[in-house]
Design a protein around this motif. Structure first.
Motif: not given
Length: 305
Positions: A143-151, A272-292
């Motif tokens: 996530v830090r390197d930009g190879r993943a949107n979420m962890g 258990t945490d889900m993490i994502w970069p602060r400088h790149k907010p989650l889009g609709p799909a990322g937010r949907g996955l987080l909620e699910q």
């Protein structure tokens, strides 16, 4: 150079609906069009292809051999049209084209994650999902390197300022060994008992000091594969703290045993945490996955409680 056929989706829809329903009138009803419109679309398709697609000599139209040969291709093209239209609409709303998630399987029961992904697919079928295996601190690094949107990771006491996170659930670690290991002969295992036996550890947690087994043995082997980890334990080599959701089937089958201890009377808890970069907010799909994922894990927690 041969000229290309210019076939409209409406022609393919009329062809497929007639083949499926068995009549022009039934196809017209299913598509909400007049019967004459359906007949005209199919006639135009036959003229464009130069092929007779239906035998009209009987009461109802029947597919000709040429029509049967083209039917599956027509359905494939219609599915492609539908996916193109859906993805175009999604991209216009800002929906991500793809989403990459790095997963530490120590942090989450993969069967629960799979349940959440079923609903995610229903809601975001146009999004390409890349699920990557990332043990230990690998998910956070990706996530830090930009190879993943979420962890999806085991919680740590603090995160760097460039991370956002949400606690979505919890998991438990238990002290285990193979049923043939000398430690299984003890009625209660102390920290001192563990010191002289091989300790198997998965590489490597983000926060080493938070691990319950820190410095409990003089001999440690590090592994990256849970398959090898389980195989070694089952043969009586070493002891380990391991996620209950991973080792439960082996405990139930009798190949691995939970050790009773005098220093940890209940399974050791982790968040258990889900993490994502602060400088790149989650889009609709990322937010949907987080909620699910949050919904699935919270429901599981309620069942356990």
């Amino acid at each position: 150079m041969e000229s290309r056929l210019l076939i409209a989706p409406e022609q393919l829809e009329a062809f497929e609906a007639t083949a499926r329903s068995g009549s022009f009138s039934a196809a017209a009803r299913s598509l909400g069009k007049a019967q004459s419109t359906i007949s005209g679309l199919i006639s135009n398709l036959e003229a464009d292809t130069g092929l007779l697609l239906f035998d009209r000599s009987g009461r109802e139209p029947k597919l000709t051999p040429q029509g049967r040969s083209l039917l599956m291709d027509a359905r494939c093209l219609l599915n492609s049209y539908s996916r193109f239209e859906a993805k175009s609409r999604s991209l216009n709303t800002g929906l991500e084209e793809s989403l990459t998630v790095a997963i530490d399987e120590s942090a989450i029961d993969l069967s629960l994650l799979a349940r959440g992904l079923c609903q995610f697919y229903e809601d975001y079928s146009t999004v390409t999902l890349n699920l990557l295996h990332a043990p230990g601190d690998g998910a956070a690094q990706m996530v830090r390197d930009g190879r993943a949107n979420m962890g999806i990771v085991l919680s740590r006491s603090d995160y760097p300022e460039d991370f956002e996170f949400r606690g979505v659930g919890n998991c438990s670690f238990v002290l285990i060994t193979g049923t043939r290991h000398p430690l299984t002969r003890l009625s209660s295992v102390s920290c001192r008992d563990l010191q002289d036996h091989l300790h198997l550890r998965m590489k490597v947690s983000i926060d080493q000091t938070a691990l319950p087994e820190n410095d409990l043995s003089n001999r440690i082997w590090y592994l990256e594969s849970y398959s090898l980890f389980i195989a070694m334990l089952a043969t009586g080599q070493g002891w380990a703290f391991a996620p209950l959701h991973i080792v439960r089937p082996y405990i139930e089958s009798g190949s691995i045993q939970v050790l009773p201890t005098d220093f940890q009377l209940v399974p050791y808890p982790y968040c258990t945490d889900m993490i994502w970069p602060r400088h790149k907010p989650l889009g609709p799909a990322g937010r949907g996955l987080l909620e699910q994922v949050s919904k699935i894990l919270s429901a599981q927690g309620a069942e356990i409680a």
